[in-house]
Scaffold this motif. Structure first.
Motif, mmCIF file in Angstrom:
data_model
loop_
_atom_site.group_PDB
_atom_site.id
_atom_site.type_symbol
_atom_site.label_atom_id
_atom_site.label_comp_id
_atom_site.label_asym_id
_atom_site.label_seq_id
_atom_site.Cartn_x
_atom_site.Cartn_y
_atom_site.Cartn_z
ATOM 1 N N HIS A 1 0.860 -1.186 0.000
ATOM 2 C CA HIS A 1 0.000 0.000 0.000
ATOM 3 C C HIS A 1 0.889 1.225 0.000
ATOM 4 C CE1 HIS A 1 -3.035 2.942 1.203
ATOM 5 N NE2 HIS A 1 -3.920 2.053 0.800
ATOM 6 N N SER A 2 0.432 2.284 -0.665
ATOM 7 C CA SER A 2 1.185 3.540 -0.665
ATOM 8 C C SER A 2 1.439 3.986 0.772
ATOM 9 C CB SER A 2 0.430 4.627 -1.424
ATOM 10 O OG SER A 2 0.443 4.327 -2.807
ATOM 11 N N ALA A 3 2.586 4.595 0.990
ATOM 12 C CA ALA A 3 3.025 4.966 2.333
ATOM 13 C C ALA A 3 2.284 6.185 2.864
ATOM 14 C CB ALA A 3 4.527 5.230 2.314
ATOM 15 N N GLN A 4 2.396 6.379 4.153
ATOM 16 C CA GLN A 4 1.891 7.581 4.795
ATOM 17 C C GLN A 4 2.770 8.756 4.369
ATOM 18 O OE1 GLN A 4 -0.845 7.922 7.039
ATOM 19 N NE2 GLN A 4 -1.280 5.908 6.171
ATOM 20 N N LEU A 5 2.265 9.965 4.488
ATOM 21 C CA LEU A 5 2.985 11.166 4.067
ATOM 22 C C LEU A 5 4.361 11.255 4.730
ATOM 23 C CD1 LEU A 5 2.602 13.513 2.194
ATOM 24 C CD2 LEU A 5 1.604 14.812 4.066
ATOM 25 N N ARG A 6 4.459 10.894 6.001
ATOM 26 C CA ARG A 6 5.730 10.969 6.737
ATOM 27 C C ARG A 6 6.791 10.018 6.168
ATOM 28 N NH1 ARG A 6 2.295 7.875 10.006
ATOM 29 N NH2 ARG A 6 3.106 5.776 10.370
ATOM 30 N N ASP A 7 6.353 8.988 5.431
ATOM 31 C CA ASP A 7 7.270 7.989 4.863
ATOM 32 C C ASP A 7 7.389 8.086 3.343
ATOM 33 O OD1 ASP A 7 8.017 6.751 7.297
ATOM 34 O OD2 ASP A 7 6.162 5.592 7.310
ATOM 35 N N GLY A 8 6.941 9.197 2.766
ATOM 36 C CA GLY A 8 7.085 9.384 1.324
ATOM 37 C C GLY A 8 5.781 9.473 0.570
ATOM 38 N N GLY A 9 4.666 9.261 1.249
ATOM 39 C CA GLY A 9 3.366 9.386 0.601
ATOM 40 C C GLY A 9 3.233 8.481 -0.607
ATOM 41 N N THR A 10 2.664 9.014 -1.694
ATOM 42 C CA THR A 10 2.442 8.202 -2.892
ATOM 43 C C THR A 10 3.714 8.001 -3.712
ATOM 44 O OG1 THR A 10 1.724 10.161 -4.098
ATOM 45 C CG2 THR A 10 -0.005 8.802 -3.084
ATOM 46 N N GLY A 11 4.842 8.490 -3.204
ATOM 47 C CA GLY A 11 6.128 8.244 -3.867
ATOM 48 C C GLY A 11 6.831 7.011 -3.312
ATOM 49 N N SER A 12 6.230 6.342 -2.373
ATOM 50 C CA SER A 12 6.795 5.108 -1.834
ATOM 51 C C SER A 12 5.651 4.217 -1.354
ATOM 52 C CB SER A 12 7.766 5.414 -0.694
ATOM 53 O OG SER A 12 7.115 6.005 0.396
ATOM 54 N N LEU A 13 5.990 2.997 -0.994
ATOM 55 C CA LEU A 13 4.947 2.092 -0.519
ATOM 56 C C LEU A 13 5.509 1.141 0.531
ATOM 57 C CD1 LEU A 13 5.525 -0.899 -1.989
ATOM 58 C CD2 LEU A 13 4.559 0.287 -3.928
ATOM 59 N N TYR A 14 4.597 0.634 1.352
ATOM 60 C CA TYR A 14 4.926 -0.392 2.336
ATOM 61 C C TYR A 14 4.552 -1.733 1.721
ATOM 62 C CZ TYR A 14 4.078 3.608 5.529
ATOM 63 O OH TYR A 14 4.065 4.814 6.147
ATOM 64 N N ALA A 15 5.336 -2.774 1.987
ATOM 65 C CA ALA A 15 5.010 -4.097 1.471
ATOM 66 C C ALA A 15 5.258 -5.145 2.545
ATOM 67 C CB ALA A 15 5.846 -4.413 0.241
ATOM 68 N N ILE A 16 4.389 -6.146 2.572
ATOM 69 C CA ILE A 16 4.573 -7.305 3.447
ATOM 70 C C ILE A 16 5.038 -8.442 2.556
ATOM 71 C CG2 ILE A 16 3.455 -8.968 4.966
ATOM 72 C CD1 ILE A 16 1.418 -6.800 5.678
ATOM 73 N N LEU A 17 6.175 -9.021 2.907
ATOM 74 C CA LEU A 17 6.746 -10.110 2.134
ATOM 75 C C LEU A 17 6.581 -11.424 2.867
ATOM 76 C CD1 LEU A 17 10.110 -8.461 1.043
ATOM 77 C CD2 LEU A 17 7.926 -8.432 -0.153
ATOM 78 N N LYS A 18 6.386 -12.482 2.084
ATOM 79 C CA LYS A 18 6.311 -13.822 2.646
ATOM 80 C C LYS A 18 7.685 -14.166 3.201
ATOM 81 C CE LYS A 18 3.964 -16.578 0.079
ATOM 82 N NZ LYS A 18 3.599 -17.465 -1.017
ATOM 83 N N ARG A 19 7.717 -14.787 4.384
ATOM 84 C CA ARG A 19 9.007 -15.141 4.991
ATOM 85 C C ARG A 19 9.645 -16.276 4.272
ATOM 86 N NH1 ARG A 19 9.035 -15.316 11.254
ATOM 87 N NH2 ARG A 19 11.208 -15.191 10.785
#
Length: 188
Positions: free
Chosen positions: A170-188
């Motif tokens: 999902h796109s990141a929060q504004l403090r972490d780059g907003g729509t210029g970055s994203l958070y991802a959950i990876l399979k272990r």
């Protein structure tokens, strides 16, 4: 009149009497049956490693397709993806930026071919702890004319959806780059 009593001397028991005392103390103890004993298992054998191919040491294999229809993505578009089976609560925490970021990748300054290979290598080598996520910075393509498609962002979106190790992003929060970055959950 004062009488002097000699001090009592303790006579050391001989080994035979100590042994008799011990045997008497443990006389009513029963041996454990086999079912109550702990079995010591032999240590597992060391895993056999297969020889590493020359091309494997360079980088991760390219398993992502650049063909097909790629969704057009603008600079301010919010990216979001979630595989079935991911808990709603976990995905909500990802969207809100409440998961700990354990690794980060910045794709600024790379062309598409380089970015794809760096992204593949990153996903292959990243090892986030359970309940944590990674952040991928793809940029917004701000240096180009307004209204233009964010090319790197659209390809990152396309590649991540295809990768089998990516569970959600999902796109990141504004403090972490907003729509210029994203958070991802990876399979272990």
């Amino acid at each position: 009149m004062l009488s002097i009593v000699p001090p009592m001397t303790h006579k050391k028991p001989d080994n035979a009497s100590e042994e008799n005392l011990f045997l008497k103390a443990v006389s009513d103890v029963n041996r454990l049956t086999k079912s109550n004993q702990v079995e010591l298992r032999p240590a597992p054998a060391a895993p056999k490693l297969r020889p590493v191919e020359a091309d494997e040491t360079d980088s991760a294999p390219d398993m992502l397709s650049d063909s097909g229809e790629i969704e057009k993505v603008m600079a301010d578009t919010v990216l979001s993806y979630c595989q079935t089976g991911i808990q709603n609560r976990l995905f909500r925490r990802l969207r809100q930026g409440k998961l700990e970021i354990t690794e980060e990748l910045d794709l600024h300054g790379l062309n598409l071919k380089q970015a794809k290979q760096v992204l593949l290598d990153f996903i292959q080598l990243a090892y986030p702890v359970e309940g944590c996520c990674v952040r991928i910075i793809h940029g917004k393509n701000n240096r180009s004319r307004s209204g233009e498609i964010a090319v790197m962002k659209q390809y990152v979106n396309h590649w991540l959806i295809q990768h089998p190790r990516v569970l959600a992003f999902h796109s990141a929060q504004l403090r972490d780059g907003g729509t210029g970055s994203l958070y991802a959950i990876l399979k272990r």
